[in-house]
Design a protein around this motif. Structure first.
Motif, PDB file in Angstrom:
ATOM      1  N   LEU A  49       0.825  -1.203   0.000  1.00 31.59           N
ATOM      2  CA  LEU A  49       0.000   0.000   0.000  1.00 31.59           C
ATOM      3  C   LEU A  49       0.865   1.261   0.000  1.00 31.59           C
ATOM      4  N   GLY A  50       1.979   1.241   0.710  1.00 21.44           N
ATOM      5  CA  GLY A  50       2.901   2.373   0.690  1.00 21.44           C
ATOM      6  C   GLY A  50       3.483   2.602  -0.694  1.00 21.44           C
ATOM      7  N   THR A  51       3.857   1.528  -1.352  1.00 23.16           N
ATOM      8  CA  THR A  51       4.389   1.638  -2.711  1.00 23.16           C
ATOM      9  C   THR A  51       3.340   2.160  -3.671  1.00 23.16           C
ATOM     10  N   PHE A  52       2.106   1.694  -3.516  1.00 17.61           N
ATOM     11  CA  PHE A  52       1.017   2.167  -4.365  1.00 17.61           C
ATOM     12  C   PHE A  52       0.834   3.677  -4.234  1.00 17.61           C
ATOM     13  N   CYS A  53       0.866   4.191  -3.017  1.00 18.00           N
ATOM     14  CA  CYS A  53       0.695   5.630  -2.799  1.00 18.00           C
ATOM     15  C   CYS A  53       1.855   6.428  -3.384  1.00 18.00           C
ATOM     16  N   VAL A  54       3.073   5.939  -3.235  1.00 18.35           N
ATOM     17  CA  VAL A  54       4.240   6.641  -3.784  1.00 18.35           C
ATOM     18  C   VAL A  54       4.201   6.645  -5.311  1.00 18.35           C
ATOM     19  N   VAL A  55       3.842   5.505  -5.901  1.00 17.32           N
ATOM     20  CA  VAL A  55       3.785   5.434  -7.365  1.00 17.32           C
ATOM     21  C   VAL A  55       2.654   6.300  -7.907  1.00 17.32           C
ATOM     22  N   LEU A  56       1.523   6.337  -7.213  1.00 17.64           N
ATOM     23  CA  LEU A  56       0.427   7.205  -7.638  1.00 17.64           C
ATOM     24  C   LEU A  56       0.849   8.675  -7.580  1.00 17.64           C
ATOM     25  N   ALA A  57       1.559   9.058  -6.531  1.00 13.69           N
ATOM     26  CA  ALA A  57       2.054  10.433  -6.421  1.00 13.69           C
ATOM     27  C   ALA A  57       3.068  10.745  -7.523  1.00 13.69           C
ATOM     28  N   ALA A  58       3.974   9.818  -7.790  1.00 14.65           N
ATOM     29  CA  ALA A  58       4.981  10.038  -8.836  1.00 14.65           C
ATOM     30  C   ALA A  58       4.340  10.127 -10.215  1.00 14.65           C
ATOM     31  N   THR A  59       3.334   9.303 -10.468  1.00 11.06           N
ATOM     32  CA  THR A  59       2.636   9.354 -11.751  1.00 11.06           C
ATOM     33  C   THR A  59       1.903  10.685 -11.917  1.00 11.06           C
ATOM     34  N   LEU A  60       1.278  11.137 -10.852  1.00 11.98           N
ATOM     35  CA  LEU A  60       0.559  12.406 -10.911  1.00 11.98           C
ATOM     36  C   LEU A  60       1.513  13.570 -11.185  1.00 11.98           C
ATOM     37  N   VAL A  61       2.628  13.614 -10.476  1.00 13.67           N
ATOM     38  CA  VAL A  61       3.597  14.700 -10.675  1.00 13.67           C
ATOM     39  C   VAL A  61       4.185  14.645 -12.078  1.00 13.67           C
ATOM     40  N   ALA A  62       4.614  13.471 -12.519  1.00 14.19           N
ATOM     41  CA  ALA A  62       5.232  13.355 -13.842  1.00 14.19           C
ATOM     42  C   ALA A  62       4.237  13.689 -14.948  1.00 14.19           C
ATOM     43  N   SER A  63       3.000  13.233 -14.803  1.00 16.71           N
ATOM     44  CA  SER A  63       1.995  13.507 -15.829  1.00 16.71           C
ATOM     45  C   SER A  63       1.661  14.991 -15.904  1.00 16.71           C
ATOM     46  N   LEU A  64       1.532  15.648 -14.763  1.00 18.87           N
ATOM     47  CA  LEU A  64       1.209  17.073 -14.779  1.00 18.87           C
ATOM     48  C   LEU A  64       2.375  17.921 -15.280  1.00 18.87           C
ATOM     49  N   LEU A  65       3.594  17.548 -14.925  1.00 16.07           N
ATOM     50  CA  LEU A  65       4.749  18.335 -15.372  1.00 16.07           C
ATOM     51  C   LEU A  65       5.049  18.127 -16.854  1.00 16.07           C
ATOM     52  N   GLN A  66       4.798  16.922 -17.366  1.00 10.92           N
ATOM     53  CA  GLN A  66       5.064  16.647 -18.776  1.00 10.92           C
ATOM     54  C   GLN A  66       3.888  17.033 -19.676  1.00 10.92           C
ATOM     55  N   GLY A  67       2.709  17.176 -19.072  1.00 11.08           N
ATOM     56  CA  GLY A  67       1.547  17.544 -19.865  1.00 11.08           C
ATOM     57  C   GLY A  67       0.936  16.395 -20.632  1.00 11.08           C
ATOM     58  N   ARG A  68       1.310  15.180 -20.303  1.00 13.60           N
ATOM     59  CA  ARG A  68       0.755  13.985 -20.955  1.00 13.60           C
ATOM     60  C   ARG A  68       0.756  12.847 -19.941  1.00 13.60           C
ATOM     61  N   PRO A  69      -0.081  11.856 -20.155  1.00 16.19           N
ATOM     62  CA  PRO A  69      -0.107  10.733 -19.194  1.00 16.19           C
ATOM     63  C   PRO A  69       1.194   9.932 -19.234  1.00 16.19           C
ATOM     64  N   ILE A  70       1.723   9.610 -18.078  1.00 15.59           N
ATOM     65  CA  ILE A  70       2.948   8.814 -17.963  1.00 15.59           C
ATOM     66  C   ILE A  70       2.644   7.651 -17.026  1.00 15.59           C
ATOM     67  N   PHE A  71       2.895   6.451 -17.515  1.00 14.46           N
ATOM     68  CA  PHE A  71       2.521   5.267 -16.749  1.00 14.46           C
ATOM     69  C   PHE A  71       3.671   4.301 -16.492  1.00 14.46           C
ATOM     70  N   HIS A  72       4.900   4.613 -16.901  1.00 14.88           N
ATOM     71  CA  HIS A  72       5.975   3.632 -16.754  1.00 14.88           C
ATOM     72  C   HIS A  72       6.356   3.373 -15.302  1.00 14.88           C
ATOM     73  N   GLU A  73       5.984   4.255 -14.369  1.00 19.86           N
ATOM     74  CA  GLU A  73       6.221   3.974 -12.947  1.00 19.86           C
ATOM     75  C   GLU A  73       5.412   2.773 -12.479  1.00 19.86           C
ATOM     76  N   TRP A  74       4.306   2.529 -13.167  1.00 22.21           N
ATOM     77  CA  TRP A  74       3.442   1.417 -12.748  1.00 22.21           C
ATOM     78  C   TRP A  74       4.076   0.060 -13.016  1.00 22.21           C
ATOM     79  N   LEU A  75       5.083   0.000 -13.883  1.00 16.80           N
ATOM     80  CA  LEU A  75       5.808  -1.264 -14.069  1.00 16.80           C
ATOM     81  C   LEU A  75       6.534  -1.654 -12.783  1.00 16.80           C
ATOM     82  N   ILE A  76       7.125  -0.674 -12.118  1.00 13.90           N
ATOM     83  CA  ILE A  76       7.786  -0.937 -10.838  1.00 13.90           C
ATOM     84  C   ILE A  76       6.769  -1.451  -9.836  1.00 13.90           C
ATOM     85  N   CYS A  77       5.633  -0.791  -9.782  1.00 18.81           N
ATOM     86  CA  CYS A  77       4.570  -1.193  -8.857  1.00 18.81           C
ATOM     87  C   CYS A  77       4.074  -2.603  -9.185  1.00 18.81           C
ATOM     88  N   LEU A  78       3.915  -2.902 -10.444  1.00 21.43           N
ATOM     89  CA  LEU A  78       3.458  -4.230 -10.864  1.00 21.43           C
ATOM     90  C   LEU A  78       4.442  -5.313 -10.428  1.00 21.43           C
TER      91      LEU A  78
END
Length: 116
Positions: free
Chosen positions: A49-78
């Protein structure tokens, strides 16, 4: 676009705080629980659950800063979600094969129920 909106910064901060709290609770469960079998659950759940929250936060920050959806952090979570239960199962099977008996701290020699 080089900075996060306020709502995103607050959400990311809350997710990271939640991740830290869940991991801390899992660690305290490791210290507080008595038998090996009880100790297996708290750190595993806290880590996932801790990893899920960190990856969700990282995905949100990366997606907002890049202006496009970024999902490669979810491979680590998977990969973590696949390996955590497998390692827990392997440790439990190893303990069973070594014949580690589950103990209950509430039943001691002084407080055992009388034999019928």
């Amino acid at each position: 676009m080089n900075e996060l909106p306020l709502w995103a910064a607050v959400l990311v901060a809350l997710l990271l705080i939640l991740a830290g709290l869940v991991t801390l609770i899992g660690s305290l469960g490791l210290l507080r629980l008595h038998s090996f079998y009880e100790r297996m659950h708290a750190p595993t759940l806290g880590m996932t659950l801790g990893t899920f929250c960190v990856v969700l936060a990282a995905t949100l920050v990366a997606s907002l800063l890049q202006g496009r959806p970024i999902f490669h952090e979810w491979l680590i979570c998977l990969f973590l979600f696949m390996t955590a239960p497998v390692t827990a199962i392997l440790l439990m099977q190893s303990a069973i094969r070594r014949d580690i008996a589950p103990t209950s701290p509430s039943i001691t020699a002084d407080t055992q129920p009388p034999a019928p």
